[in-house]
Scaffold this motif. Structure first.
Motif, PDB file in Angstrom:
ATOM      1  N   LYS A 139     -23.782  -2.760  11.383  1.00 56.29           N
ATOM      2  CA  LYS A 139     -24.652  -1.518  11.851  1.00 56.29           C
ATOM      3  C   LYS A 139     -24.373  -0.671  10.274  1.00 56.29           C
ATOM      4  CE  LYS A 139     -23.554   2.868  13.714  1.00 56.29           C
ATOM      5  NZ  LYS A 139     -23.531   3.989  14.882  1.00 56.29           N
ATOM      6  N   PHE A 140     -24.241  -1.411  10.003  1.00 51.42           N
ATOM      7  CA  PHE A 140     -23.404  -0.145   8.561  1.00 51.42           C
ATOM      8  C   PHE A 140     -23.672  -1.120   7.152  1.00 51.42           C
ATOM      9  CE2 PHE A 140     -20.942   2.798  11.076  1.00 51.42           C
ATOM     10  CZ  PHE A 140     -21.295   3.881  10.579  1.00 51.42           C
ATOM     11  N   LYS A 141     -24.339  -2.516   7.169  1.00 53.23           N
ATOM     12  CA  LYS A 141     -25.083  -3.464   6.358  1.00 53.23           C
ATOM     13  C   LYS A 141     -23.376  -3.446   6.051  1.00 53.23           C
ATOM     14  CE  LYS A 141     -29.618  -2.318   7.194  1.00 53.23           C
ATOM     15  NZ  LYS A 141     -29.498  -1.142   8.518  1.00 53.23           N
ATOM     16  N   GLN A 142     -22.894  -3.649   5.828  1.00 55.42           N
ATOM     17  CA  GLN A 142     -21.350  -4.475   4.972  1.00 55.42           C
ATOM     18  C   GLN A 142     -20.988  -5.620   4.625  1.00 55.42           C
ATOM     19  OE1 GLN A 142     -18.093  -2.347   6.997  1.00 55.42           O
ATOM     20  NE2 GLN A 142     -18.430  -0.789   6.755  1.00 55.42           N
ATOM     21  N   GLY A 143     -22.860  -6.407   4.476  1.00 55.80           N
ATOM     22  CA  GLY A 143     -22.649  -7.702   4.043  1.00 55.80           C
ATOM     23  C   GLY A 143     -23.707  -8.441   4.732  1.00 55.80           C
ATOM     24  N   SER A 144     -23.976  -9.860   4.309  1.00 56.91           N
ATOM     25  CA  SER A 144     -24.585 -10.567   4.807  1.00 56.91           C
ATOM     26  C   SER A 144     -24.527 -10.968   6.713  1.00 56.91           C
ATOM     27  CB  SER A 144     -25.052 -11.992   4.217  1.00 56.91           C
ATOM     28  OG  SER A 144     -23.911 -12.561   4.633  1.00 56.91           O
ATOM     29  N   VAL A 145     -25.499 -11.212   7.438  1.00 58.83           N
ATOM     30  CA  VAL A 145     -25.155 -11.855   8.334  1.00 58.83           C
ATOM     31  C   VAL A 145     -24.175 -12.688   8.815  1.00 58.83           C
ATOM     32  CG1 VAL A 145     -26.204 -12.199  11.392  1.00 58.83           C
ATOM     33  CG2 VAL A 145     -27.052 -10.639   9.455  1.00 58.83           C
ATOM     34  N   GLU A 146     -24.172 -13.585   7.837  1.00 54.68           N
ATOM     35  CA  GLU A 146     -24.011 -14.620   7.659  1.00 54.68           C
ATOM     36  C   GLU A 146     -22.203 -14.814   6.824  1.00 54.68           C
ATOM     37  OE1 GLU A 146     -26.506 -14.400   6.228  1.00 54.68           O
ATOM     38  OE2 GLU A 146     -27.741 -16.285   7.820  1.00 54.68           O
ATOM     39  N   MET A 147     -21.862 -13.582   6.073  1.00 54.15           N
ATOM     40  CA  MET A 147     -20.513 -13.620   5.828  1.00 54.15           C
ATOM     41  C   MET A 147     -20.129 -12.686   6.838  1.00 54.15           C
ATOM     42  SD  MET A 147     -20.243 -14.783   2.550  1.00 54.15           S
ATOM     43  CE  MET A 147     -18.688 -13.923   2.838  1.00 54.15           C
TER      44      MET A 147
END
Length: 301
Positions: A194-202
């Motif tokens: 939600k808060f884009k705290q990294g890439s989906v993979e990570m």
């Protein structure tokens, strides 16, 4: 005398534990907000919801027992079933914490070598009331060292293990119970995305790693609960591990005194494995182990 749950089948105990885990995690999301989990307002609201669920969890456990008709006996036995009593209390406070400190011997030595204070100065800080007043006034410290260890151990150990033992048996319950605990931590993925705290993979890789070590840790505290018959040991060890964090192995390998630190890492692990069963002998804890759960054998034997 502990509550009895021998009438439960796996078709009952597993969904009962799953529902309890969902209630705990779901309580974190009853508040609508657009702020990250570490915002003080979010933490305060979540304190309220998890404390409510934790207060209701013992009643939920009682509803599944076979002692509901005899309310005087069942309510009197509820706290014992959850490992809340005074028999063998002092060893239950000290020994599991010392055992966990042995496991963290490497990180403790590493921190000591890097600490700018000498031993005496460090002790003075620890016994200084203002230090602890500062900690208690820090909402993040209270969450990580008080509320999270207390509520998670109460719900995921003290209330789930009595439900699981009739289905899985005592030894398998130690390994099955942490799976609910590990899965419950996947809710962090929602907020990180939600808060884009990294890439989906990570984020997914981090979640898988967190699931692994929280499951291992959950098995350890479940083992402590089953062997000692006390809740206080798992709570204190949970708080201690939250303080230490995951061992900084990479930093240890790059440390100027890495040979000595590596030796402490290995020694701590070996000593921990050697002491695990002797230090958790039920005799040290007034033979509470497993009697609280109505089992006939001791886990780990």
């Amino acid at each position: 005398m502990a509550l009895r749950f021998e009438q439960l089948s796996c078709a009952q105990s597993v969904p009962a534990c799953l529902l309890l885990a969902c209630l705990y995690v779901g309580s974190l999301y009853v508040w609508r907000h657009e702020m990250p989990r570490d915002h003080p307002d979010v933490i305060k609201r979540r304190f309220t919801s998890v404390l409510v669920v934790s207060a209701l969890a013992p009643f939920y456990l009682w509803l599944w027992s076979a002692d509901q008709e005899n309310q005087d006996q069942s309510w009197g036995s509820l706290l014992e079933t959850m490992g809340i009593h005074t028999r063998g209390l002092l060893p239950a406070i000290v020994l599991p914490l010392l055992l966990t400190a042995v496991l963290f011997l490497g990180p403790i030595v590493q921190l000591t070598l890097d600490c700018p204070w000498d031993f005496v100065s460090g002790v003075k800080v620890l016994i200084e009331p203002r230090f602890w007043a500062l900690c208690v006034s820090d909402i993040w410290w209270v969450r990580n060292h008080v509320v999270a260890p207390l509520t998670e151990e109460l719900v995921f150990r003290a209330c789930m293990l009595p439900l699981l033992v009739p289905c899985t048996g005592p030894t398998m319950a130690v390994f099955a119970c942490p799976l609910f605990f590990g899965v419950a931590h996947f809710h962090h993925v929602i907020e990180q995305l939600k808060f884009k705290q990294g890439s989906v993979e990570m984020i997914l890789l981090s979640a898988a790693f967190q699931f692994s070590y929280t499951s291992v840790f959950g098995a350890y505290t479940a083992f402590l609960f089953m062997r000692t018959g006390h809740l206080v040991g798992p709570v204190l060890c949970h708080s201690f591990c939250n303080q230490m964090g995951f061992p900084p192995v990479a930093a240890a390998l790059e440390h100027p005194r890495r040979s000595a630190i590596a030796g402490c890492y290995v020694s701590g692990l070996v000593l921990f494995l050697l002491l695990l069963h002797p230090v958790t002998q039920p005799a040290f804890y007034a033979d509470n182990a497993f009697g609280l759960l109505g089992a006939s054998a001791t886990v780990g034997r």
